[in-house]
Design a protein around this motif. Structure first.
Motif, mmCIF file in Angstrom:
data_model
loop_
_atom_site.group_PDB
_atom_site.id
_atom_site.type_symbol
_atom_site.label_atom_id
_atom_site.label_comp_id
_atom_site.label_asym_id
_atom_site.label_seq_id
_atom_site.Cartn_x
_atom_site.Cartn_y
_atom_site.Cartn_z
ATOM 1 N N ALA A 79 32.244 21.937 59.713
ATOM 2 C CA ALA A 79 31.370 22.471 58.674
ATOM 3 C C ALA A 79 31.979 23.766 58.159
ATOM 4 N N ILE A 80 32.291 23.791 56.879
ATOM 5 C CA ILE A 80 32.881 24.979 56.258
ATOM 6 C C ILE A 80 31.747 25.876 55.756
ATOM 7 N N PRO A 81 31.720 27.124 56.195
ATOM 8 C CA PRO A 81 30.625 27.998 55.761
ATOM 9 C C PRO A 81 30.719 28.368 54.288
ATOM 10 N N MET A 82 29.572 28.682 53.728
ATOM 11 C CA MET A 82 29.524 29.196 52.368
ATOM 12 C C MET A 82 30.338 30.487 52.311
ATOM 13 N N ALA A 83 31.253 30.562 51.351
ATOM 14 C CA ALA A 83 32.099 31.746 51.227
ATOM 15 C C ALA A 83 32.429 31.952 49.757
ATOM 16 N N ASP A 84 32.672 33.172 49.403
ATOM 17 C CA ASP A 84 32.950 33.524 48.016
ATOM 18 C C ASP A 84 34.427 33.872 47.870
ATOM 19 N N PHE A 85 35.177 32.969 47.239
ATOM 20 C CA PHE A 85 36.590 33.220 46.976
ATOM 21 C C PHE A 85 36.798 33.313 45.473
ATOM 22 N N ASP A 86 37.621 34.238 45.065
ATOM 23 C CA ASP A 86 37.850 34.476 43.635
ATOM 24 C C ASP A 86 38.984 33.574 43.141
ATOM 25 N N LEU A 87 38.645 32.277 42.995
ATOM 26 C CA LEU A 87 39.596 31.287 42.487
ATOM 27 C C LEU A 87 39.058 30.723 41.183
ATOM 28 N N PRO A 88 39.914 30.484 40.202
ATOM 29 C CA PRO A 88 39.448 29.865 38.955
ATOM 30 C C PRO A 88 38.835 28.498 39.235
ATOM 31 N N GLU A 89 37.665 28.245 38.681
ATOM 32 C CA GLU A 89 36.972 26.981 38.922
ATOM 33 C C GLU A 89 37.219 26.006 37.779
ATOM 34 N N GLU A 90 36.962 24.726 38.092
ATOM 35 C CA GLU A 90 37.000 23.711 37.045
ATOM 36 C C GLU A 90 35.712 23.798 36.234
ATOM 37 N N ASP A 91 35.755 23.298 35.004
ATOM 38 C CA ASP A 91 34.520 23.274 34.228
ATOM 39 C C ASP A 91 33.732 22.024 34.582
ATOM 40 N N SER A 92 32.515 22.231 35.027
ATOM 41 C CA SER A 92 31.610 21.139 35.348
ATOM 42 C C SER A 92 30.195 21.635 35.120
ATOM 43 N N LEU A 93 29.234 20.795 35.440
ATOM 44 C CA LEU A 93 27.857 21.119 35.108
ATOM 45 C C LEU A 93 27.334 22.352 35.849
ATOM 46 N N ASN A 94 27.896 22.625 37.030
ATOM 47 C CA ASN A 94 27.312 23.679 37.856
ATOM 48 C C ASN A 94 28.115 24.969 37.860
ATOM 49 N N VAL A 95 29.155 25.070 37.037
ATOM 50 C CA VAL A 95 29.928 26.310 37.006
ATOM 51 C C VAL A 95 30.211 26.697 35.558
ATOM 52 N N ASN A 96 30.526 27.977 35.390
ATOM 53 C CA ASN A 96 30.906 28.475 34.075
ATOM 54 C C ASN A 96 32.257 29.171 34.221
ATOM 55 N N PRO A 97 33.352 28.387 34.167
ATOM 56 C CA PRO A 97 34.654 28.949 34.490
ATOM 57 C C PRO A 97 35.140 29.971 33.479
ATOM 58 N N LYS A 98 35.937 30.903 33.990
ATOM 59 C CA LYS A 98 36.500 31.943 33.144
ATOM 60 C C LYS A 98 37.944 31.594 32.795
ATOM 61 N N LYS A 99 38.432 32.199 31.731
ATOM 62 C CA LYS A 99 39.833 32.036 31.378
ATOM 63 C C LYS A 99 40.704 32.704 32.432
ATOM 64 N N PHE A 100 41.887 32.150 32.616
ATOM 65 C CA PHE A 100 42.801 32.676 33.621
ATOM 66 C C PHE A 100 44.161 32.901 32.982
ATOM 67 N N HIS A 101 44.700 34.088 33.194
ATOM 68 C CA HIS A 101 46.019 34.411 32.649
ATOM 69 C C HIS A 101 47.047 34.346 33.779
ATOM 70 N N TRP A 102 48.138 33.620 33.538
ATOM 71 C CA TRP A 102 49.113 33.334 34.583
ATOM 72 C C TRP A 102 50.126 34.488 34.716
ATOM 73 N N THR A 103 49.601 35.679 34.986
ATOM 74 C CA THR A 103 50.462 36.838 35.175
ATOM 75 C C THR A 103 50.875 36.926 36.647
ATOM 76 N N LYS A 104 51.934 37.690 36.904
ATOM 77 C CA LYS A 104 52.403 37.854 38.275
ATOM 78 C C LYS A 104 51.308 38.447 39.156
ATOM 79 N N LYS A 105 50.584 39.441 38.632
ATOM 80 C CA LYS A 105 49.515 40.069 39.398
ATOM 81 C C LYS A 105 48.424 39.077 39.758
ATOM 82 N N ASN A 106 48.011 38.254 38.782
ATOM 83 C CA ASN A 106 46.974 37.263 39.041
ATOM 84 C C ASN A 106 47.445 36.202 40.034
ATOM 85 N N LEU A 107 48.700 35.797 39.925
ATOM 86 C CA LEU A 107 49.229 34.789 40.834
ATOM 87 C C LEU A 107 49.292 35.320 42.268
ATOM 88 N N GLU A 108 49.640 36.576 42.422
ATOM 89 C CA GLU A 108 49.654 37.186 43.756
ATOM 90 C C GLU A 108 48.242 37.247 44.334
#
Length: 279
Positions: free
Chosen positions: A223-252
């Motif tokens: 059982a994986i516990p509920m956790a908050d990770f700052d990863l870009p999400e897919e667009d689906s009914l239950n999320v509102n994904p944000k734009k993601f810029h593929w910069t070196k800082k963001n990739l790190e």
């Protein structure tokens, strides 16, 4: 030619995140790993050199430390509304298509052949391919058109883990119901279950684990516990994904988040048992 597939009892169960985590787990174990999703519907994409695939598979590739290529997501549907989508095949824009045409004339012929070819390309070039399903494999009204779930597991000769979102409620019923609705040849491919987004003491769940194993003859692998990770999400009914810029800082930053996610999964899933399931 090893493979593992993650399917879900519903959309939003956590398939995409779990695939990313397992890509990193097995990469850290020394495997050459690649993610794969035959068909993805998303308006959030990764644009490479002369190709475009779903953003989710590009991020999973970062987790796997593999090259981002069109084979990771051979069919991308970018919805336009009114049941129309723009179809991308191996990263190239193909045509605008209505859902009726897509399902009745394309998906089980050219679509299936294209997806299978991409899957086999990845299997030839990697120790392990981790496949992601779409929605639920038990959408029985669409079963004959579904090339993203059990048909791909069959092509890959892959064991399937079924993940369910317990935060929504009804997870145990969803596991048993999903399994019971599948054809017997597909039921055999499901080797275990993963509980996702759990809040609380896992000991509370253990009587349910035992009943599920008794009913299905398959284990719950953790059982994986509920956790908050700052990863870009897919667009689906239950999320509102944000734009993601593929910069070196963001990739790190993404890489660090994936590493933390993989550690959470290692702590809460029976990875050794999963590794024994992989062919």
């Amino acid at each position: 030619m090893k493979s593992l597939m993650i399917q879900g009892t519903s959309s939003g169960a956590g398939k995409t995140t779990l695939v990313a985590a397992l890509c990193r787990v097995f990469s850290n174990k020394g495997f050459s790993v690649a993610p794969f999703k035959s068909q993805n519907m998303s308006n959030f994409s990764y644009v490479g050199k002369n190709f475009e695939i779903s953003r989710a598979q590009a991020i999973q590739a970062l987790a796997a430390r593999c090259e981002i290529t069109p084979d990771l997501n051979p069919i991308l549907l970018k919805p336009l509304g009114n049941y129309y989508s723009t179809i991308f095949l191996r990263g190239k824009k193909f045509k605008r298509m209505h859902a009726t045409e897509y399902y009745s004339k394309f998906v089980r012929t050219k679509g299936l052949n294209l997806a299978t070819e991409s899957l086999y390309n990845l299997q030839k070039n990697h120790d392990l391919v981790i496949l992601e399903g779409a929605g639920s494999p038990a959408e029985i009204n669409l079963e004959k058109f579904d090339i993203a779930n059990m048909k791909m597991a069959e092509k890959a000769k892959s064991p399937v883990l079924l993940v369910t979102d317990i935060d929504r409620g009804g997870s145990f019923a969803s596991i048993v119901g999903t399994l019971s609705l599948l054809d017997k040849k597909y039921q055999k491919l499901i080797k275990g279950f993963v509980i996702n987004k759990f809040r609380g003491d896992v000991n509370i769940l253990k009587p349910g684990f035992k009943k599920i194993q008794t009913k299905t003859k398959r284990p719950i692998l953790g059982a994986i516990p509920m956790a908050d990770f700052d990863l870009p999400e897919e667009d689906s009914l239950n999320v509102n994904p944000k734009k993601f810029h593929w910069t070196k800082k963001n990739l790190e930053k993404i890489d660090a988040e994936i590493e933390n996610l993989s550690k959470l999964v290692v702590r809460n899933l029976n990875i050794k048992q999963i590794e024994r399931m992989i062919k």
